[in-house]
Design a protein around this motif. Structure first.
Motif, PDB file in Angstrom:
ATOM      1  N   ASN A  28       0.759  -1.310   0.233  1.00 47.26           N
ATOM      2  CA  ASN A  28       0.046   0.249  -0.386  1.00 47.26           C
ATOM      3  C   ASN A  28       0.913   1.339  -0.105  1.00 47.26           C
ATOM      4  N   PHE A  29       2.111   1.205   0.325  1.00 41.20           N
ATOM      5  CA  PHE A  29       2.946   2.526   0.565  1.00 41.20           C
ATOM      6  C   PHE A  29       3.981   1.480  -0.728  1.00 41.20           C
ATOM      7  N   ASP A  30       4.353   3.009  -0.845  1.00 38.91           N
ATOM      8  CA  ASP A  30       5.387   3.649  -2.211  1.00 38.91           C
ATOM      9  C   ASP A  30       6.997   3.195  -1.642  1.00 38.91           C
ATOM     10  N   LEU A  31       7.602   2.554  -1.359  1.00 42.18           N
ATOM     11  CA  LEU A  31       8.111   2.469  -0.722  1.00 42.18           C
ATOM     12  C   LEU A  31       9.551   2.879  -2.071  1.00 42.18           C
ATOM     13  N   ASN A  32       9.361   3.076  -2.569  1.00 34.29           N
ATOM     14  CA  ASN A  32      10.672   3.438  -4.019  1.00 34.29           C
ATOM     15  C   ASN A  32      10.522   4.894  -3.749  1.00 34.29           C
ATOM     16  N   LYS A  33       9.582   5.457  -3.430  1.00 33.86           N
ATOM     17  CA  LYS A  33       9.621   7.168  -2.117  1.00 33.86           C
ATOM     18  C   LYS A  33      10.303   7.494  -0.645  1.00 33.86           C
ATOM     19  N   ASP A  34      10.893   8.207  -0.623  1.00 33.86           N
ATOM     20  CA  ASP A  34      10.747   8.537   0.489  1.00 33.86           C
ATOM     21  C   ASP A  34      10.801  10.269   0.961  1.00 33.86           C
ATOM     22  N   ILE A  35      10.070  10.214   2.152  1.00 35.32           N
ATOM     23  CA  ILE A  35       9.328  11.319   2.748  1.00 35.32           C
ATOM     24  C   ILE A  35       9.995  11.385   4.299  1.00 35.32           C
ATOM     25  N   ALA A  36       9.736  12.907   4.671  1.00 30.84           N
ATOM     26  CA  ALA A  36      10.508  12.721   6.066  1.00 30.84           C
ATOM     27  C   ALA A  36       9.157  14.339   6.398  1.00 30.84           C
ATOM     28  N   ILE A  37       9.143  13.684   8.689  1.00 29.50           N
ATOM     29  CA  ILE A  37       7.646  14.549   8.679  1.00 29.50           C
ATOM     30  C   ILE A  37       8.540  15.282   9.971  1.00 29.50           C
ATOM     31  N   ARG A  94      11.298  13.653  14.397  1.00 31.68           N
ATOM     32  CA  ARG A  94      11.163  13.049  13.194  1.00 31.68           C
ATOM     33  C   ARG A  94      11.034  11.616  12.274  1.00 31.68           C
ATOM     34  N   ILE A  95      10.091  11.481  11.489  1.00 33.49           N
ATOM     35  CA  ILE A  95       9.454  10.734  11.315  1.00 33.49           C
ATOM     36  C   ILE A  95      10.381  10.340   9.803  1.00 33.49           C
ATOM     37  N   THR A  96      11.120   9.891   9.243  1.00 38.36           N
ATOM     38  CA  THR A  96      11.292   9.118   8.005  1.00 38.36           C
ATOM     39  C   THR A  96      10.903   7.376   7.430  1.00 38.36           C
ATOM     40  N   GLY A  97      10.076   7.934   5.880  1.00 39.56           N
ATOM     41  CA  GLY A  97       9.589   6.353   5.383  1.00 39.56           C
ATOM     42  C   GLY A  97       9.470   6.925   4.263  1.00 39.56           C
ATOM     43  N   SER A  98       7.478   5.948   3.743  1.00 42.36           N
ATOM     44  CA  SER A  98       7.545   6.633   2.524  1.00 42.36           C
ATOM     45  C   SER A  98       5.839   6.775   2.589  1.00 42.36           C
ATOM     46  N   PRO A  99       5.787   7.167   1.716  1.00 40.12           N
ATOM     47  CA  PRO A  99       4.089   7.975   1.317  1.00 40.12           C
ATOM     48  C   PRO A  99       3.316   6.582   1.120  1.00 40.12           C
ATOM     49  N   ASP A 100       2.072   6.492   1.554  1.00 40.26           N
ATOM     50  CA  ASP A 100       0.856   5.820   1.129  1.00 40.26           C
ATOM     51  C   ASP A 100       0.550   6.395  -0.161  1.00 40.26           C
TER      52      ASP A 100
END
Length: 420
Positions: A28-37, A94-100
């Motif tokens: 469900n998540f696009d692990l080919n993209k990185d985001i941080a919040i 701070r959270i780094t991960g991937s977007p839905d």
């Protein structure tokens, strides 16, 4: 700097516009993209099958938006040393991960960093608990001489070779340090939804991640049943918080299972929801009027210290959701349990037959070990995209109690003291 930043470009593939599934999976998540919040903890839903952390994030316009970030199951996190106290309301993170792929302000938590600079990866281990003494020190045999299986047992934890859970594959924790971050063992296969896999780059990545060959050759009836099954929908019992079968659920999410044994019966309470088995040791034949169920009717006997369990009376269901394999009411499962005292393991071999759906046998083996946390009553509260999930009153923790905003930190014990 914007609190939400794109860190890396898309590796490839496209995202199709489609309604989100009822339950989260890695695809469900696009692990080919990185985001941080960057934001502050609002509250935590520490539940199975996925925990969710809710974070207040200030946008460029100053408006605060709530993000929801998916983590692993509460039971699995506890085995890894995580606790609710780590996520005190108001804590800066701070959270780094991937977007839905479809839902806004929703992320897959790969790494969380706290205000003091300490961080934890998704598959990180804060501590390794010892096996409870009640299991580790149990007598080898019952008074009648039968091997003693009493106690709480759990499969070995599995972690991604990339501790962020973004690339690589799942491996037993005992060998995880032997692999480079994101490495896939020789002859192995990357986790379907992981970064760069064909499934993750497919036009419909969610559905592609479910596509695997059947685990056993099928009859025409078995093929027809498989064709009508959609594992990414509510056809899949896992997505309804319901049991799958006695084979799969034994090691599912490495939950702890409890065995209670005497001379006449062996009770197996699964940590996964919905299965509570009784193995009848004083019966030699199955009743003619067995009420079909997920657990079926089990009779057992000891043969040279091997517990042989024969189970019939299943209601039609799913043998393997990932591999599009169903079973009929004619399913029969024979399990062989053996205590490996040298490795302190309970090993199981099994054979499943179904003359209506299978043309051959489905065979496998697994092992469980003394649980590092005690058995807990099964629970499942899937908050993935649930209507009203943003309202604390609409949420429940593992015990069924409402999830409320986390308490403010006590002055005598600042939040960072919980990190040990």
């Amino acid at each position: 700097m914007s609190p939400v930043r794109a860190l890396c470009s898309i590796v490839g593939g496209s995202v199709v516009a489609a309604g989100a599934l009822a339950h989260h999976g890695i695809a469900n998540f696009d692990l080919n993209k990185d985001i941080a919040i960057d934001g502050t903890v609002a509250r935590l839903a520490f539940v199975n099958p996925h925990s969710w952390l809710y974070v207040d994030v200030a946008g460029a316009d100053g408006r605060v938006v709530e993000w929801q970030c998916e983590m692993r199951a509460a039971t699995v996190l506890r085995r890894s040393g995580w606790s609710q106290e780590m996520f005190t309301a108001g804590t800066a993170v701070r959270i780094t991960g991937s977007p839905d792929r479809h839902e806004p302000n929703t992320c897959y938590l790969g790494t969380i960093t706290f205000a003091d600079g300490t961080s934890m990866d998704r598959y990180g281990q804060r501590q390794k608990a010892d096996a409870p003494a009640v299991v580790a020190n149990r007598p080898e045999r019952l008074p009648n001489g039968d091997p003693n299986l009493n106690g709480d047992w759990a499969a070995e934890q599995r972690v991604m070779t990339d501790r962020r859970g973004i690339s690589g594959t799942l491996v037993p924790i005992s060998v995880a340090d032997q692999f480079a971050p994101g490495e896939v063992p020789a002859g192995g296969r990357a986790f379907p939804g992981a970064r760069g896999t064909p499934e993750s780059l497919a036009g419909d990545a969610i559905r592609a991640a479910w596509t695997r060959p059947s685990v056993v050759p099928l009859t025409e009836a078995g093929k027809r049943a498989a064709e009508g099954f959609d594992p990414s929908s509510d056809d899949n019992p896992r997505l309804r918080c319901e049991p799958t079968n006695i084979l799969f659920d034994w090691g599912f999410e490495t939950f702890a299972n409890r065995i209670t044994q005497d001379e006449n019966a062996i009770r197996i309470q699964y940590g996964a929801p919905g299965i509570d088995r009784t193995i009848h040791m004083n019966e030699t034949a199955h009743p003619a009027d067995v009420e079909p169920s997920v657990a079926g009717h089990s009779i057992g006997r000891w043969e040279n210290d091997v517990l042989i369990v024969d189970t019939v009376g299943f209601k039609p269901g799913v043998l393997s959701a990932d591999a599009y394999t169903m079973h009929s009411a004619e399913l029969r499962i024979v399990e062989r349990f053996t205590l490996d005292r040298e490795r302190n393991a309970l090993r199981r071999e099994y054979v499943a037959t179904d003359p209506l759906y299978f043309t051959g046998e489905y065979r496998g083996a697994d092992a469980v070990y003394p649980a590092d946390l005690p058995y807990e009553a099964p629970s499942c509260n899937d908050l993935s995209y649930k209507t009203g999930q943003g309202t604390p009153a609409a949420q429940q923790d593992n015990a069924g109690a409402p999830v409320v905003p986390a308490a403010a930190p006590a002055p005598a014990k600042p939040w960072w003291m919980f990190w040990k």
